[in-house]
Design an enzyme around this catalytic site. Structure first.
Site, PDB file in Angstrom:
ATOM      1  N   ASN A   9      22.616  -2.321  12.129  1.00 57.40           N
ATOM      2  CA  ASN A   9      21.132  -2.711  12.473  1.00 57.40           C
ATOM      3  C   ASN A   9      20.862  -0.970  12.695  1.00 57.40           C
ATOM      4  O   ASN A   9      20.846  -0.298  13.998  1.00 57.40           O
ATOM      5  CB  ASN A   9      21.036  -3.281  13.827  1.00 57.40           C
ATOM      6  CG  ASN A   9      19.984  -3.211  14.032  1.00 57.40           C
ATOM      7  OD1 ASN A   9      18.788  -2.492  13.978  1.00 57.40           O
ATOM      8  ND2 ASN A   9      20.177  -3.557  15.229  1.00 57.40           N
ATOM      9  N   LYS A  11      18.241  -0.423  13.807  1.00 52.26           N
ATOM     10  CA  LYS A  11      17.088  -0.292  15.639  1.00 52.26           C
ATOM     11  C   LYS A  11      15.919   0.534  14.968  1.00 52.26           C
ATOM     12  O   LYS A  11      16.109   0.951  13.745  1.00 52.26           O
ATOM     13  CB  LYS A  11      17.682  -0.321  16.797  1.00 52.26           C
ATOM     14  CG  LYS A  11      19.281  -0.874  16.540  1.00 52.26           C
ATOM     15  CD  LYS A  11      19.239  -0.813  18.068  1.00 52.26           C
ATOM     16  CE  LYS A  11      20.472  -2.007  18.360  1.00 52.26           C
ATOM     17  NZ  LYS A  11      21.198  -2.377  19.771  1.00 52.26           N
ATOM     18  N   HIS A  94      16.723 -11.122  17.313  1.00 57.81           N
ATOM     19  CA  HIS A  94      17.495  -9.755  18.301  1.00 57.81           C
ATOM     20  C   HIS A  94      17.294  -9.883  19.843  1.00 57.81           C
ATOM     21  O   HIS A  94      16.549 -10.185  19.887  1.00 57.81           O
ATOM     22  CB  HIS A  94      17.386  -8.535  17.604  1.00 57.81           C
ATOM     23  CG  HIS A  94      18.656  -7.523  17.944  1.00 57.81           C
ATOM     24  ND1 HIS A  94      18.417  -7.307  19.278  1.00 57.81           N
ATOM     25  CD2 HIS A  94      19.436  -7.166  17.359  1.00 57.81           C
ATOM     26  CE1 HIS A  94      19.624  -6.091  19.348  1.00 57.81           C
ATOM     27  NE2 HIS A  94      20.391  -6.369  18.211  1.00 57.81           N
ATOM     28  N   GLU A  96      16.244  -7.414  21.906  1.00 55.75           N
ATOM     29  CA  GLU A  96      15.927  -6.355  22.300  1.00 55.75           C
ATOM     30  C   GLU A  96      14.339  -7.079  21.492  1.00 55.75           C
ATOM     31  O   GLU A  96      13.350  -6.224  22.723  1.00 55.75           O
ATOM     32  CB  GLU A  96      15.993  -5.408  21.998  1.00 55.75           C
ATOM     33  CG  GLU A  96      17.205  -4.593  22.187  1.00 55.75           C
ATOM     34  CD  GLU A  96      18.212  -3.705  20.752  1.00 55.75           C
ATOM     35  OE1 GLU A  96      17.339  -3.391  19.838  1.00 55.75           O
ATOM     36  OE2 GLU A  96      19.338  -3.267  21.544  1.00 55.75           O
ATOM     37  N   GLU A 166      25.319 -11.799  20.084  1.00 54.24           N
ATOM     38  CA  GLU A 166      25.636  -9.922  20.762  1.00 54.24           C
ATOM     39  C   GLU A 166      25.528 -10.672  21.993  1.00 54.24           C
ATOM     40  O   GLU A 166      24.232 -10.687  22.960  1.00 54.24           O
ATOM     41  CB  GLU A 166      24.629  -9.496  20.091  1.00 54.24           C
ATOM     42  CG  GLU A 166      24.409  -9.399  18.674  1.00 54.24           C
ATOM     43  CD  GLU A 166      23.602  -8.180  18.091  1.00 54.24           C
ATOM     44  OE1 GLU A 166      24.234  -7.552  17.766  1.00 54.24           O
ATOM     45  OE2 GLU A 166      22.660  -8.118  18.605  1.00 54.24           O
ATOM     46  N   SER A 211      28.649  -2.829  21.046  1.00 51.31           N
ATOM     47  CA  SER A 211      29.585  -2.211  21.069  1.00 51.31           C
ATOM     48  C   SER A 211      30.959  -2.079  19.833  1.00 51.31           C
ATOM     49  O   SER A 211      32.169  -1.786  20.434  1.00 51.31           O
ATOM     50  CB  SER A 211      29.877  -1.345  22.458  1.00 51.31           C
ATOM     51  OG  SER A 211      28.702  -1.893  23.135  1.00 51.31           O
TER      52      SER A 211
HETATM   53  P1  13P Z   1      25.416  -1.633  19.124  1.00 54.19           P
HETATM   54  O1  13P Z   1      26.762  -1.792  18.607  1.00 54.19           O
HETATM   55  O2  13P Z   1      24.947  -0.088  19.634  1.00 54.19           O
HETATM   56  O3  13P Z   1      26.218  -2.292  20.604  1.00 54.19           O
HETATM   57  O4  13P Z   1      24.362  -2.533  19.422  1.00 54.19           O
HETATM   58  C1  13P Z   1      24.467  -3.498  18.864  1.00 54.19           C
HETATM   59  C2  13P Z   1      23.091  -4.635  18.516  1.00 54.19           C
HETATM   60  O5  13P Z   1      22.668  -4.719  19.137  1.00 54.19           O
HETATM   61  C3  13P Z   1      23.283  -4.814  17.289  1.00 54.19           C
HETATM   62  O6  13P Z   1      22.337  -5.681  16.462  1.00 54.19           O
END
Ligand code: 13P
Length: 249
Positions: A9, A11, A94, A96, A166, A211
């Site tokens: 991802n 982002k 997600h 976010e 997640e 992470s």
């Molecule tokens: P990180 O791997 O940066 O913690 O992000 C996880 C994530 O939100 C993947 O969708």
């Protein structure tokens, strides 16, 4: 057992030119791996990925999808549009987007259904925040969110959807759930899926995200019901992606 999925991802990172260069570099360094690789990129990057990756073993898709088929929804991108450029996947729900775009599980359920109806595989994200984890209520919270997010999903085949656990407190923080925590939640999710989809549940891929790095992915994905990872920060450098893929090999 289903094939592991290594879902990347990006982002809101990488312009189309950067995406194109990245895909070229990846294609030249791709290691042998048992896992399926998929890049979840900003929508504007998808034609660049199509150009570089169509015909390769690497899949790709979007980070969101409209719940509607077509029409007066300014700024939205439909399943048909994604399918037309060759996208296979779309992330839905997600954390976010749940936070910054106020997406409820009802909206997530509509998006997941729109994806499946349009031939796109939704990667449906669920997971608890720190407050819930501190109260020890992560399993009932996450399963409630999962059932609500799947409430419009008529799965006919297990390969039509992916679920990603997640935990919000582990995203971008460097704090990873232990492999055991990830495994226990994946077991609980598998049981819930069995209740909903009976014989199809065994083949639905359940990912862990939060992470994930080359150094911890193998242990997490060794859990019986974890079938891959959804990776944010460590997905941006080709070198780190090669490390992730090798660790899963
Ligand atoms: P990180 O791997 O940066 O913690 O992000 C996880 C994530 O939100 C993947 O969708």
């Amino acid at each position: 057992m289903p094939q592991n999925l290594l879902a990347l991802n990006w982002k809101m990172n990488k312009t189309p030119s950067e995406a194109m260069k990245w895909a070229e570099t990846l294609a030249s360094q791709l290691p042998q791996t048992q896992a399926e690789l998929a890049i979840l990129a900003p929508a504007i990057d998808l034609p660049a990925l199509a150009q570089k990756l169509n015909g390769s073993s690497v899949g790709w898709g979007a980070q969101d999808i409209s719940q509607h088929e077509s029409g007066a929804y300014t700024g939205e991108i439909s399943a048909a549009m994604l399918g037309d450029v060759g996208a296979k996947y779309a992330i839905v729900g997600h954390s976010e987007r749940r936070l910054y775009q106020s997406e409820s599980s009802q909206i997530v359920a509509s998006k997941a259904a729109a994806a499946i109806n349009g031939g796109i595989v939704p990667i449906i994200c669920v997971g608890e925040g720190l407050d819930v984890r501190e109260k020890g209520e992560q399993v009932p919270f996450t399963l409630d969110q999962l059932r609500d997010s799947l409430s419009q999903v008529p799965v006919l085949r297990a390969d039509q959807m992916v679920v990603a656990y997640e935990p919000v407190w582990a995203i971008g923080t460097g704090k990873t759930a232990t492999a055991q925590d990830a495994g226990e939640m994946a077991d609980a999710i598998r049981d819930a899926l069995r209740g909903l989809y009976r014989e199809y549940a065994g083949d639905v891929r359940i990912l862990y995200g939060g992470s994930v790095k080359p150094g911890n992915i193998a242990e997490i994905c060794a859990q019986p019901n974890v079938n891959g990872a959804l990776v944010g920060g460590a997905s941006l450098d080709v070198e780190s992606v090669v490390g992730l893929a090798q660790a899963l090999a």
